[in-house]
Each structure stands twice: as structure tokens, then as C-alpha cells.
Design a protein around this motif. Sequence first.
Motif, PDB file in Angstrom:
ATOM      1  N   GLY A  67       0.794  -1.229   0.000  1.00  0.00           N
ATOM      2  CA  GLY A  67       0.000   0.000   0.000  1.00  0.00           C
ATOM      3  C   GLY A  67       0.824   1.276   0.000  1.00  0.00           C
ATOM      4  O   GLY A  67       0.274   2.366   0.159  1.00  0.00           O
ATOM      5  N   ALA A  68       2.145   1.168  -0.193  1.00  0.00           N
ATOM      6  CA  ALA A  68       3.015   2.343  -0.117  1.00  0.00           C
ATOM      7  C   ALA A  68       2.666   3.392  -1.172  1.00  0.00           C
ATOM      8  O   ALA A  68       2.680   4.591  -0.889  1.00  0.00           O
ATOM      9  N   ASP A  69       2.338   2.947  -2.373  1.00  0.00           N
ATOM     10  CA  ASP A  69       2.017   3.907  -3.442  1.00  0.00           C
ATOM     11  C   ASP A  69       0.765   4.713  -3.094  1.00  0.00           C
ATOM     12  O   ASP A  69       0.731   5.935  -3.269  1.00  0.00           O
ATOM     13  N   TYR A  70      -0.251   3.994  -2.604  1.00  0.00           N
ATOM     14  CA  TYR A  70      -1.490   4.678  -2.234  1.00  0.00           C
ATOM     15  C   TYR A  70      -1.248   5.626  -1.050  1.00  0.00           C
ATOM     16  O   TYR A  70      -1.714   6.773  -1.055  1.00  0.00           O
ATOM     17  N   THR A  71      -0.497   5.156  -0.056  1.00  0.00           N
ATOM     18  CA  THR A  71      -0.188   5.995   1.105  1.00  0.00           C
ATOM     19  C   THR A  71       0.583   7.236   0.667  1.00  0.00           C
ATOM     20  O   THR A  71       0.290   8.343   1.106  1.00  0.00           O
ATOM     21  N   ARG A  72       1.553   7.065  -0.233  1.00  0.00           N
ATOM     22  CA  ARG A  72       2.323   8.215  -0.738  1.00  0.00           C
ATOM     23  C   ARG A  72       1.398   9.202  -1.447  1.00  0.00           C
ATOM     24  O   ARG A  72       1.511  10.410  -1.271  1.00  0.00           O
ATOM     25  N   GLU A  73       0.481   8.679  -2.235  1.00  0.00           N
ATOM     26  CA  GLU A  73      -0.460   9.535  -2.955  1.00  0.00           C
ATOM     27  C   GLU A  73      -1.304  10.350  -1.970  1.00  0.00           C
ATOM     28  O   GLU A  73      -1.473  11.558  -2.121  1.00  0.00           O
ATOM     29  N   ARG A  74      -1.852   9.679  -0.939  1.00  0.00           N
ATOM     30  CA  ARG A  74      -2.718  10.361   0.032  1.00  0.00           C
ATOM     31  C   ARG A  74      -1.927  11.382   0.843  1.00  0.00           C
ATOM     32  O   ARG A  74      -2.365  12.514   1.041  1.00  0.00           O
ATOM     33  N   LEU A  75      -0.761  10.969   1.352  1.00  0.00           N
ATOM     34  CA  LEU A  75       0.057  11.905   2.142  1.00  0.00           C
ATOM     35  C   LEU A  75       0.565  13.050   1.277  1.00  0.00           C
ATOM     36  O   LEU A  75       0.663  14.187   1.743  1.00  0.00           O
ATOM     37  N   GLY A  76       0.867  12.752   0.033  1.00  0.00           N
ATOM     38  CA  GLY A  76       1.323  13.802  -0.888  1.00  0.00           C
ATOM     39  C   GLY A  76       0.243  14.846  -1.129  1.00  0.00           C
ATOM     40  O   GLY A  76       0.514  16.046  -1.185  1.00  0.00           O
ATOM     41  N   ALA A  77      -1.002  14.372  -1.277  1.00  0.00           N
ATOM     42  CA  ALA A  77      -2.124  15.309  -1.465  1.00  0.00           C
ATOM     43  C   ALA A  77      -2.292  16.186  -0.223  1.00  0.00           C
ATOM     44  O   ALA A  77      -2.482  17.410  -0.337  1.00  0.00           O
ATOM     45  N   MET A  78      -2.203  15.564   0.946  1.00  0.00           N
ATOM     46  CA  MET A  78      -2.340  16.327   2.181  1.00  0.00           C
ATOM     47  C   MET A  78      -1.184  17.314   2.339  1.00  0.00           C
ATOM     48  O   MET A  78      -1.382  18.482   2.701  1.00  0.00           O
TER      49      MET A  78
END
Length: 174
Positions: A126-137
Motif C-alpha cells: 500500500g506504499a504507493d497509495y499511502t504516498r499519494e494520500r500523504l502527498g495530497a495532504m
Amino acid sequence: MAELTGVQKQYILHWGEMGTRWGINRTVAQIHALLYLSPSALPAEEIAATLSVARSNVSTSIRELETWGIVRAVHVLGDRREHYESMKDVWEMFRLVIEQRKRREIDPTREMLRRCLADLDPKEPGADYTRERLGAMAGFFEAVTELHDQMKRLPTGTVRKLLRMGTKMRKKAG
């Protein structure tokens, strides 16, 4: 400030309630409201008596308001006690409050997001999804910080004009 009027009581009570919604102690907010409405600086004893709160609570609350920079101690001729007054310019007062909130809330969150993004292991599930979400935040917090920095550099009169201009534009667009 001797006896409070009905309107003054209403404002002080409301400001205290709003303070709790903003994460500020009710008494701190009520003391600020009282000092904001007071035409002259007040000693801590009078603040305590007017609001029916403990003198020790007033001292603690005053210190917090002083750290925000919106209340200051003043000396009154012929009186050894310290008196306190609130900043009266609401625009400058809210600039200080926004600056403090940014420093206490936004800045630590930005730093935490940067650390999380730097520490993220791309091999974890799930690292890619987590990076995407944290990046948006993180992008949101960076944009808010940039907006704050731009607004901070503007004179108060310019900020007022921009806000009025935005209201006029919304009315024309809507």
C-alpha cells in the motif's frame, strides 16, 4: 469595568463558547472578550470579580493571552498592580492569532507529513497509495502556508480591499 450590560455579557459568553470550539479555554476567551470591550486596562482582581472566576485562573489565562500577543500588561499611574488591556485592532489581532495557530498547528503538521513521505518504504504494501494520500495532504498544507506567507506580507488595508473585492466578484458570478 463595574457592572456589565446585557450586551456585554452576551458577547463575553458567546466569545467563551466560540473559544471552546476553536480549542481555546473558555475562561481565556472570556477574559479576552472582557478586555476587548473594556475602555481601560483592568487589574486581575477586577477581571476575576467581574467574570466570577478564581484569581489564579485569571493569572494563568492572562499569561496565555500574553503569549498570543493579543493582551499586554500596562501600568496605571498611582496603582502598583498590573493592569491588562487587549489589542483593539481586530485585523492585527486576527493576524497574530492566525500566525500563532500556523506556528502551533500547521507547521508541525507540514513537518510530520514531510517526515512520513521521506520515511515511507516503497516495498511495504500500500506504499504507493499511502504516498499519494500523504502527498495530497502535504500539497494542501504547502499551499495554505504559501497563501499565509503572501497574506502576511500585505498591508492590512490591502487585505481588506481583497476581501471586499472577492465578495463583489462572488455576487457578480452568482
